[in-house]
Design a protein around this motif. Structure first.
Motif, PDB file in Angstrom:
ATOM      1  N   ARG A 264      20.445 -20.909 -25.562  1.00 34.15           N
ATOM      2  CA  ARG A 264      19.779 -19.726 -26.341  1.00 34.15           C
ATOM      3  C   ARG A 264      18.724 -20.321 -25.808  1.00 34.15           C
ATOM      4  NH1 ARG A 264      17.874 -19.634 -31.754  1.00 34.15           N
ATOM      5  NH2 ARG A 264      17.421 -17.405 -31.827  1.00 34.15           N
ATOM      6  N   VAL A 265      17.708 -19.571 -25.315  1.00 34.61           N
ATOM      7  CA  VAL A 265      15.978 -19.857 -25.887  1.00 34.61           C
ATOM      8  C   VAL A 265      15.473 -18.705 -26.535  1.00 34.61           C
ATOM      9  CG1 VAL A 265      14.415 -20.820 -23.976  1.00 34.61           C
ATOM     10  CG2 VAL A 265      16.182 -20.931 -23.210  1.00 34.61           C
ATOM     11  N   PRO A 266      14.747 -19.627 -27.630  1.00 32.43           N
ATOM     12  CA  PRO A 266      14.170 -18.558 -28.610  1.00 32.43           C
ATOM     13  C   PRO A 266      12.807 -18.560 -27.195  1.00 32.43           C
ATOM     14  CG  PRO A 266      14.836 -20.392 -29.846  1.00 32.43           C
ATOM     15  CD  PRO A 266      15.199 -20.842 -28.140  1.00 32.43           C
ATOM     16  N   TYR A 267      12.065 -17.479 -27.909  1.00 27.66           N
ATOM     17  CA  TYR A 267      11.180 -16.654 -27.006  1.00 27.66           C
ATOM     18  C   TYR A 267      10.866 -17.698 -26.110  1.00 27.66           C
ATOM     19  CZ  TYR A 267       9.041 -17.163 -32.091  1.00 27.66           C
ATOM     20  OH  TYR A 267       8.754 -16.722 -33.845  1.00 27.66           O
ATOM     21  N   ALA A 268      11.812 -16.866 -25.020  1.00 28.47           N
ATOM     22  CA  ALA A 268      11.793 -16.927 -23.715  1.00 28.47           C
ATOM     23  C   ALA A 268      11.186 -16.309 -22.814  1.00 28.47           C
ATOM     24  CB  ALA A 268      13.649 -16.534 -23.376  1.00 28.47           C
ATOM     25  N   ASP A 269      10.382 -15.385 -23.495  1.00 28.05           N
ATOM     26  CA  ASP A 269       8.988 -15.295 -22.648  1.00 28.05           C
ATOM     27  C   ASP A 269       7.549 -15.553 -22.565  1.00 28.05           C
ATOM     28  OD1 ASP A 269       8.583 -14.446 -25.049  1.00 28.05           O
ATOM     29  OD2 ASP A 269       8.114 -12.452 -25.339  1.00 28.05           O
ATOM     30  N   VAL A 270       7.334 -16.350 -22.912  1.00 28.65           N
ATOM     31  CA  VAL A 270       6.433 -18.012 -23.276  1.00 28.65           C
ATOM     32  C   VAL A 270       7.091 -19.008 -23.050  1.00 28.65           C
ATOM     33  CG1 VAL A 270       4.884 -18.916 -24.291  1.00 28.65           C
ATOM     34  CG2 VAL A 270       5.607 -16.545 -25.072  1.00 28.65           C
ATOM     35  N   GLY A 271       8.478 -19.214 -23.169  1.00 29.61           N
ATOM     36  CA  GLY A 271       8.309 -20.661 -23.099  1.00 29.61           C
ATOM     37  C   GLY A 271       8.912 -20.710 -21.399  1.00 29.61           C
ATOM     38  N   PRO A 272      10.089 -20.553 -20.977  1.00 30.65           N
ATOM     39  CA  PRO A 272      10.572 -21.093 -19.397  1.00 30.65           C
ATOM     40  C   PRO A 272       9.690 -20.238 -18.238  1.00 30.65           C
ATOM     41  CG  PRO A 272      12.524 -20.143 -21.174  1.00 30.65           C
ATOM     42  CD  PRO A 272      11.139 -20.030 -21.587  1.00 30.65           C
ATOM     43  N   ILE A 273       9.929 -20.877 -17.014  1.00 31.44           N
ATOM     44  CA  ILE A 273       9.521 -20.654 -15.782  1.00 31.44           C
ATOM     45  C   ILE A 273       9.959 -20.490 -15.162  1.00 31.44           C
ATOM     46  CG2 ILE A 273       6.782 -21.950 -17.047  1.00 31.44           C
ATOM     47  CD1 ILE A 273       7.491 -23.713 -14.497  1.00 31.44           C
ATOM     48  N   ARG A 274      10.299 -19.688 -13.934  1.00 26.84           N
ATOM     49  CA  ARG A 274      10.844 -19.616 -12.640  1.00 26.84           C
ATOM     50  C   ARG A 274      10.412 -20.462 -11.719  1.00 26.84           C
ATOM     51  NH1 ARG A 274       8.960 -14.038 -13.916  1.00 26.84           N
ATOM     52  NH2 ARG A 274      10.249 -12.886 -14.226  1.00 26.84           N
ATOM     53  N   VAL A 275      12.003 -21.063 -11.328  1.00 32.53           N
ATOM     54  CA  VAL A 275      11.475 -22.227 -10.503  1.00 32.53           C
ATOM     55  C   VAL A 275      11.290 -21.293  -9.366  1.00 32.53           C
ATOM     56  CG1 VAL A 275      12.936 -24.355  -9.543  1.00 32.53           C
ATOM     57  CG2 VAL A 275      13.522 -23.469 -12.252  1.00 32.53           C
ATOM     58  N   PRO A 276      10.529 -22.167  -8.300  1.00 34.97           N
ATOM     59  CA  PRO A 276      10.445 -21.794  -7.104  1.00 34.97           C
ATOM     60  C   PRO A 276      11.271 -22.817  -5.878  1.00 34.97           C
ATOM     61  CG  PRO A 276       8.445 -23.131  -8.105  1.00 34.97           C
ATOM     62  CD  PRO A 276       9.624 -23.391  -8.911  1.00 34.97           C
TER      63      PRO A 276
END
Length: 389
Positions: A144-156
């Motif tokens: 589970r990733v909280p604030y997932a609209d800030v932390g994760p980035i899409r991998v190219p």
């Protein structure tokens, strides 16, 4: 799901735990494709860091596929392949707005406890004690990733896990360590610790223009890896580090010194390291800052000491008289990962930096407990463990 869990000093288990669920509208759930054991995880394995609870899920280096998204998260979609920074950040508070994501004021639900120890609270971290939020970590099948609209980035597209995974922590941390040194052409940078973060710092220092990097360790495989990057290597078991750095710099000292070791240096590295260990064992101290002391003494006047090794509490016998009278600058942080990601992604996609070199061991979660011990003991040539749930 399967996960690696903490049950006390030296007791890591692979066992079944409940699957994570969406708890807030900005959350996301990822199916973990790759995760890693970090050097700072060994402080948990050794029972050094406080406020761990039996059954806590470990791990703060993880990536994978988004399988569920909270109703308020407009940044991610199911099916996205993402890498997750180890720092949990809201993106909206005083510190996040200034790019200091690891100082987030909102993401640590146990901030009051952290303030009692440190005066103020840093951000919450995945899998790294209840002092830093008690969040379940990523050495698991799902996260589970909280604030997932800030932390994760899409991998190219086309970037393999072996490269992308280390954007979660060790590449940004090593790059930050070198960046703190404000490297000028022909500078000499000394790096204590040739583990994964130290290796990233060595290569980052060269990338940022260092004329020479001195790498300090005693493990042959780590020294060989540093030497392959172009570093001059010193074995602290074979020679006096202060004397050698003085000799190599004509008595001036290194322009900047990076502590990539932190609170658990090799006990045989000096008498003060032995004393530190005794004091910690007798509950007369919280940390063992041998490397920091040596870095201060080896740094030239008006040089920089960059600290990215983990310390937890109060440090004893730090030569502040040396630092003050010689005008040293100290720079340190838990890495605000999001601040560095655009630049580091570009370095990988352009072919200028390939962090996959550091991986020496790969396995499934079931092998995790044994690999914790292998990594801690520096056995079997182990420099970095990558796990594939």
């Amino acid at each position: 799901m399967k996960a690696l869990t903490w049950h006390g000093k030296g007791d890591i288990r692979c066992e079944t735990v409940p699957d994570p669920a969406i708890e807030h509208g900005r959350d996301a759930i990822i199916r973990v494709s790759s995760c890693a054991i970090c050097g700072s995880d060994l402080h948990l394995f050794d029972g050094v860091m406080p406020s761990m609870h039996h059954g806590d899920v470990l791990g703060h280096e993880a990536m994978g596929e988004v399988v569920e998204v909270g109703r308020d998260n407009q940044a991610l979609s199911v099916g996205d392949r993402v890498v997750v920074p180890f720092t949990i950040s809201c993106g909206e508070c005083f510190f996040c707005r200034r790019g200091f994501f690891s100082g987030c004021e909102r993401s640590n639900p146990n901030a009051a406890d952290a303030k009692k120890l440190w005066g103020q609270s840093p951000a919450g971290l995945f899998g790294y004690s209840h002092l830093l939020g008690g969040y379940a970590g990523g050495q698991a099948e799902y996260l589970r990733v909280p604030y997932a609209d800030v932390g994760p980035i899409r991998v190219p597209d086309g970037m393999p896990d072996e490269q992308a995974l280390f954007l979660s922590d060790i590449f940004p941390t090593g790059y930050m360590a070198a960046g703190f040194c404000d490297i000028q052409p022909d500078d000499t940078i000394a790096v204590w610790g040739c583990g994964p973060v130290g290796q990233m710092a060595i290569r980052s220092a060269f990338l940022l223009g260092a004329g020479r990097v001195i790498a300090i360790d005693t493990v042959p495989e780590r020294l060989a890896m540093a030497q392959a990057a172009g570093a001059l290597t010193l074995d602290f078991m074979a020679e006096d580090i202060y004397d050698r750095i003085q000799e190599l710099t004509r008595g001036r000292g290194a322009d900047a010194c990076i502590d990539a070791v932190g609170t658990e240096p090799e006990t045989r590295s000096g008498l003060d390291a032995v004393i530190d260990r005794v004091k910690v064992a007798a509950f007369m101290g919280t940390d063992r800052p041998h490397v920091l002391r040596q870095a201060i003494q080896c740094c030239r006047n008006f040089g920089t000491v960059s600290i990215v090794g983990v310390y937890g509490g109060l440090l004893d016998k730090i030569p502040m008289g040396s630092a003050i009278n010689r005008g040293l600058t100290f720079r340190m942080a838990q890495t605000p990962v999001q601040r560095y990601l655009p630049r580091l992604v570009e370095l990988i996609t352009s072919g200028r930096f390939d962090p996959s070199f550091v991986v020496t061991h790969q396995a499934g979660l079931d092998a995790g407990p044994d690999l914790y011990a292998t990594f801690r003991d520096k056995a079997d040539g182990c420099v970095k463990v990558m796990l594939r749930p």
